[in-house]
Scaffold this active site. Structure first.
Site, PDB file in Angstrom:
ATOM      1  N   ASP A  24      85.442  -9.175  62.537  1.00 51.07           N
ATOM      2  CA  ASP A  24      86.572  -9.740  61.811  1.00 51.07           C
ATOM      3  C   ASP A  24      86.270 -11.221  61.568  1.00 51.07           C
ATOM      4  O   ASP A  24      85.651 -11.895  62.407  1.00 51.07           O
ATOM      5  CB  ASP A  24      87.875  -9.607  62.608  1.00 51.07           C
ATOM      6  CG  ASP A  24      89.064 -10.073  61.801  1.00 51.07           C
ATOM      7  OD1 ASP A  24      89.585  -9.284  60.997  1.00 51.07           O
ATOM      8  OD2 ASP A  24      89.478 -11.245  61.965  1.00 51.07           O
ATOM      9  N   GLU A  26      87.776 -15.091  59.959  1.00 56.41           N
ATOM     10  CA  GLU A  26      88.835 -15.949  59.431  1.00 56.41           C
ATOM     11  C   GLU A  26      88.163 -16.941  58.489  1.00 56.41           C
ATOM     12  O   GLU A  26      86.999 -17.322  58.697  1.00 56.41           O
ATOM     13  CB  GLU A  26      89.560 -16.689  60.563  1.00 56.41           C
ATOM     14  CG  GLU A  26      90.188 -15.768  61.613  1.00 56.41           C
ATOM     15  CD  GLU A  26      91.193 -14.788  61.051  1.00 56.41           C
ATOM     16  OE1 GLU A  26      91.814 -15.102  60.005  1.00 56.41           O
ATOM     17  OE2 GLU A  26      91.344 -13.694  61.624  1.00 56.41           O
ATOM     18  N   HIS A 165      95.545 -12.688  63.856  1.00 56.52           N
ATOM     19  CA  HIS A 165      94.750 -13.478  62.914  1.00 56.52           C
ATOM     20  C   HIS A 165      93.768 -14.412  63.609  1.00 56.52           C
ATOM     21  O   HIS A 165      93.393 -15.439  63.050  1.00 56.52           O
ATOM     22  CB  HIS A 165      95.649 -14.259  61.952  1.00 56.52           C
ATOM     23  CG  HIS A 165      96.430 -13.387  61.021  1.00 56.52           C
ATOM     24  ND1 HIS A 165      95.845 -12.661  60.015  1.00 56.52           N
ATOM     25  CD2 HIS A 165      97.764 -13.115  60.976  1.00 56.52           C
ATOM     26  CE1 HIS A 165      96.788 -11.981  59.374  1.00 56.52           C
ATOM     27  NE2 HIS A 165      97.945 -12.231  59.940  1.00 56.52           N
ATOM     28  N   ASP A 170      91.529  -9.666  66.587  1.00 58.58           N
ATOM     29  CA  ASP A 170      91.655  -8.646  65.538  1.00 58.58           C
ATOM     30  C   ASP A 170      90.518  -7.630  65.618  1.00 58.58           C
ATOM     31  O   ASP A 170      90.712  -6.437  65.354  1.00 58.58           O
ATOM     32  CB  ASP A 170      91.640  -9.311  64.165  1.00 58.58           C
ATOM     33  CG  ASP A 170      92.950 -10.037  63.870  1.00 58.58           C
ATOM     34  OD1 ASP A 170      93.824 -10.070  64.766  1.00 58.58           O
ATOM     35  OD2 ASP A 170      93.099 -10.580  62.752  1.00 58.58           O
TER      36      ASP A 170
END
Length: 587
Positions: A24, A26, A165, A170
Site C-alpha cells: 500500500d 500513500e 490511510h 492498510d
C-alpha cells in the site's frame, strides 16, 4: 504402475506455494506523473503466514498538500529526514523480489511504483499483480457490505487491523481481506494462482468443474472438438497448443457468452493433432463444414457462395448464380452475400451499358427508361446491332477475365464527373460498389491458377528449424510434413508427393475444395518466406488485373468509412491514386 508427476503447467501454481507481497502506498496526490510517494508499506505472506514487513516514509521532494496531511497524518516535518524515492524504491524491490504483488485498487499503487521505476532509472520487474478490489466485486455482495472500500471489507472479514490511510496498517488489513477472499474462492474450486488471477463470477462453478475435460489433451498444434452427451459436435476450434487453449474455456479468459452455454452442454473434447498450424486451419474448415456445429459462427455456410455471371447468349447480361458451370460464360466471385454480388453488378452498369432486362430479345420490344437515359443501347428495339453490343460485352468480359485498366479509367472519369457536379455522396456510393466488383474479380483471378494446378509443392522455414512442406492439388491441401532441422528437405518432399492425398481434377462446374480452404492455402503461399519447390501447372497473375484496381480503392474506402465527417474531396482524390499489380509466371 509408475507414478507420473504432472507439470506445473498442467496443475497451475498452488496458492499455498505462492509468496504474496501486499503493498500500500500513500502519496501527495492522485497523479503518478505529477505527485510523489510519501510512504510505502508492505507485508510478505505465504500459506497464511507472515514472513516479513516493509515500511518506510519517503521524502517526495515537494510539499504535502494540507488535505493529504489531514487524511494520512503524514506531514512535511515527518518526511523531512526520510529517504528519497531513489533509495526507498530499490529497497522495496529487493523485499518484493520473486513475489506476486497484491494491492487494493492495484491500478493506483502499481502506477505509482512504475512511475518510481522510471524516475529512478530502474527496470520494472515483471510482477504478477492481484487486485483485491476486483476479486471483492465478484465475491462480496451488497448485502454484506455497502461498498467495496478497504474499510468496509476489513469489517466483513474481521480484520485485526483497522485501515487508517497509513501504508503499513492498510497493507495489514489488505492481507486479511486477501485471505478471506481466497477462502471463499477455495470453496468454489479455485486452488491455483492462475485460477485466482482469472476468477470472475461470470464463470459458474459448473463451468469450472469441467476443467478435467482438458486433462488428457496434448500440448500440440491441431484441432479440438467439443461434443455433447450424444457425441454431437458442439464447437470446433484450432490452436497451436490444444490443451492450453481448451483450458481457457473454463476460466475468465473466455469472454464470449455463448461459450458458457457450450461448455455447459459439453461432455468430451476430442483432439486432432496436426503437423502444422496450416493443416490445423484446413481441418477446422472441413470439420465445421461437415458437422455444422451449433456454436460455430464462422465457415458454417462455406458452400453458400454466389457468383456474378456474364451470360453466354446472343445479348449477354449479368446475373447472380450459385454455381459455376462449364458453359463458356464469364464468372467472378465468389461473393459472400447477395448484397455484395448485386453491388458488383450495379458497379458494372455504371460504366458499361449492358442491358439489365431479363427477357429474351427479339428486336421488337419497346425501349425502357434506361435506353431513354442513355444507359443501354436498346438492342431489344433493334437500335443496337449484335456486333455493336458485342463490343460492350467485350469491355465487361475484359474486366472479368483480367484487364481492369479500361474499367478503372472509366471509373475515374465517372468519379471526376460526379465530383465536378458536387455529387459527392453519389461518387462515394459508386466507388464502394466498384470495390465489391474488383474484390470479386480479383478473388477469381487469384484463385484460378491454384485450382487449375495439378500440384503445387511449397515450403517455408519452421519456427524450430527445418521446413514446413505443403502439397496442394487442384486447390486442396493434399498433405503436409515437417522436415527435421538439418535433414535434407527434398527427401521429405518426395515422400510427401508419394503419400499425399490423390485429388482428381474436379468435374466441370465443381471444385476439389471449399473456396475458403483454397483461399487459406493461397494466403499461405503468398506469405513472406514461402518457396515454391515444384509446380505442375502455371502460376500467373494478370498485369492489368482487378488486383491493381483493388489496391487503389481499398485505402480510399477504408479511410472514408473510418473518418467521421470525412473530406469528400480528399476521399475522391485518394481513390484516384495509382495501385500496382504483380505479374508472376512459373511453368
Amino acid at each position: 504402475m509408475q507414478a507420473i508427476q504432472a507439470t506445473f503447467d498442467d496443475l497451475g501454481t498452488r496458492l499455498a506455494d505462492v509468496t504474496f507481497v501486499v503493498v500500500d502506498l500513500e502519496s501527495t496526490g492522485g497523479s503518478p506523473a505529477q505527485c510523489g510517494i510519501t510512504e510505502i508499506g508492505a507485508v510478505k505472506v505465504r500459506a497464511g503466514v507472515v514472513l516479513g514487513e516493509f515500511q518506510t516514509l519517503v521524502n517526495p521532494a515537494e510539499p504535502i498538500p494540507a488535505f493529504i496531511s489531514v487524511l494520512t497524518g503524514i506531514t512535511d516535518a515527518m518526511v523531512a529526514e526520510a529517504p528519497r524515492i531513489e533509495s526507498a524504491f530499490p529497497a522495496f524491490l529487493e523485499f518484493a523480489a520473486g513475489s506476486v504483488l497484491v494491492a487494493h485498487n492495484a491500478g493506483f499503487d502499481i502506477s505509482f511504483l512504475k512511475a518510481a521505476a522510471v524516475r529512478t532509472g530502474t527496470p520494472w520487474p515483471d510482477f504478477d499483480v492481484l487486485d483485491t478490489l476486483t476479486l471483492a466485486r465478484h465475491l462480496v455482495t451488497r448485502d454484506e457490505a455497502p461498498n467495496h472500500k478497504l474499510s468496509s471489507l476489513a469489517r466483513v472479514f474481521a480484520s485485526g487491523t483497522t485501515p487508517d490511510h497509513r501504508a503499513l496498517h492498510d497493507a495489514r488489513a489488505t492481507v486479511d481481506v486477501l485471505h478471506g477472499l481466497i477462502e471463499r474462492v477455495g470453496s468454489l474450486g479455485v486452488h491455483t494462482l492462475e485460477e485466482l488471477a482469472s476468477y470472475t463470477s461470470r464463470v459458474s462453478p459448473a463451468q469450472r468443474r469441467k476443467r478435467f475435460l482438458a486433462d488428457s489433451l496434448p500440448h500440440a498444434p491441431g484441432v479440438y472438438l467439443f461434443k455433447d452427451a450424444d457425441s454431437r459436435v458442439l464447437y470446433v476450434g484450432t490452436s497451436r497448443d490444444i490443451r492450453s487453449r481448451v483450458r481457457t474455456y473454463f476460466t475468465a479468459s473466455e469472454q464470449r457468452s455463448r461459450m458458457a452455454d457450450m461448455v455447459r452442454l459439453a461432455h468430451a473434447v476430442t483432439p486432432v493433432v496436426c503437423q502444422t498450424p496450416l493443416e490445423a486451419q484446413v481441418r477446422e474448415l472441413r470439420l465445421i463444414d461437415e458437422h455444422k456445429p451449433r456454436f460455430n459462427r464462422r465457415s458454417k455456410n462455406a458452400r453458400r457462395h454466389l457468383w456474378v455471371k456474364l451470360t453466354n447468349e446472343r445479348f449477354p447480361r449479368l446475373s447472380i448464380v450459385r454455381q459455376v458451370r462449364e458453359d463458356r460464360a464469364h464468372y467472378i466471385g465468389p461473393f459472400r452475400s447477395r448484397m455484395q454480388a448485386q453491388a458488383a453488378i450495379d458497379a458494372v452498369h455504371e460504366i458499361v451499358p449492358l442491358r439489365q432486362c431479363t427477357q429474351r430479345i427479339t428486336g421488337k420490344e419497346t425501349a425502357c427508361a434506361l435506353a431513354e437515359l442513355g444507359r443501354c443501347g436498346s438492342p431489344c428495339t433493334g437500335s443496337q446491332s449484335h456486333d455493336d453490343y458485342a463490343h460492350v460485352v467485350a469491355d465487361c468480359a475484359a474486366l472479368f477475365a483480367g484487364d481492369a485498366r479500361s474499367g478503372g479509367d472509366r471509373l475515374r472519369a465517372r468519379l471526376d464527373e460526379l465530383a465536378a457536379q458536387e455529387r459527392f455522396e453519389d461518387a462515394a456510393r459508386i466507388r464502394d460498389r466498384f470495390l465489391h466488383l474488383v474484390r470479386g474479380a480479383a478473388r477469381s483471378q487469384r484463385l484460378a491458377p491454384v485450382t487449375r494446378a495439378r500440384e503445387v509443392v511449397a515450403a517455408r522455414r519452421g519456427d524450430a528449424g527445418g521446413w514446413e512442406i505443403v502439397c496442394i492439388r487442384h486447390g486442396r491441401l493434399a498433405g503436409t510434413v515437417v522436415s527435421p532441422r538439418g535433414a535434407d528437405p527434398m527427401v521429405h518432399v518426395r515422400l510427401l508427393q508419394v503419400t499425399a492425398e490423390v485429388v482428381p481434377p474436379p468435374a466441370p462446374g465443381s471444385a476439389a475444395a471449399l473456396v475458403e480452404e483454397t483461399e487459406l492455402l493461397l494466403r499461405w503461399l503468398e506469405a513472406p518466406g514461402v518457396r515454391i519447390v515444384e509446380l505442375d501447372g502455371s502460376w500467373t497473375c494478370p498485369v492489368g488485373g482487378a488486383g491493381a484496381l483493388r489496391h487503389e480503392l481499398e485505402p480510399a474506402v477504408a479511410a472514408a468509412h473510418e473518418v467521421v465527417g470525412f473530406d469528400r474531396d480528399a476521399g475522391l482524390e485518394a481513390s484516384r491514386g495509382r495501385g500496382r499489380d504483380r505479374h508472376r509466371r512459373a511453368g
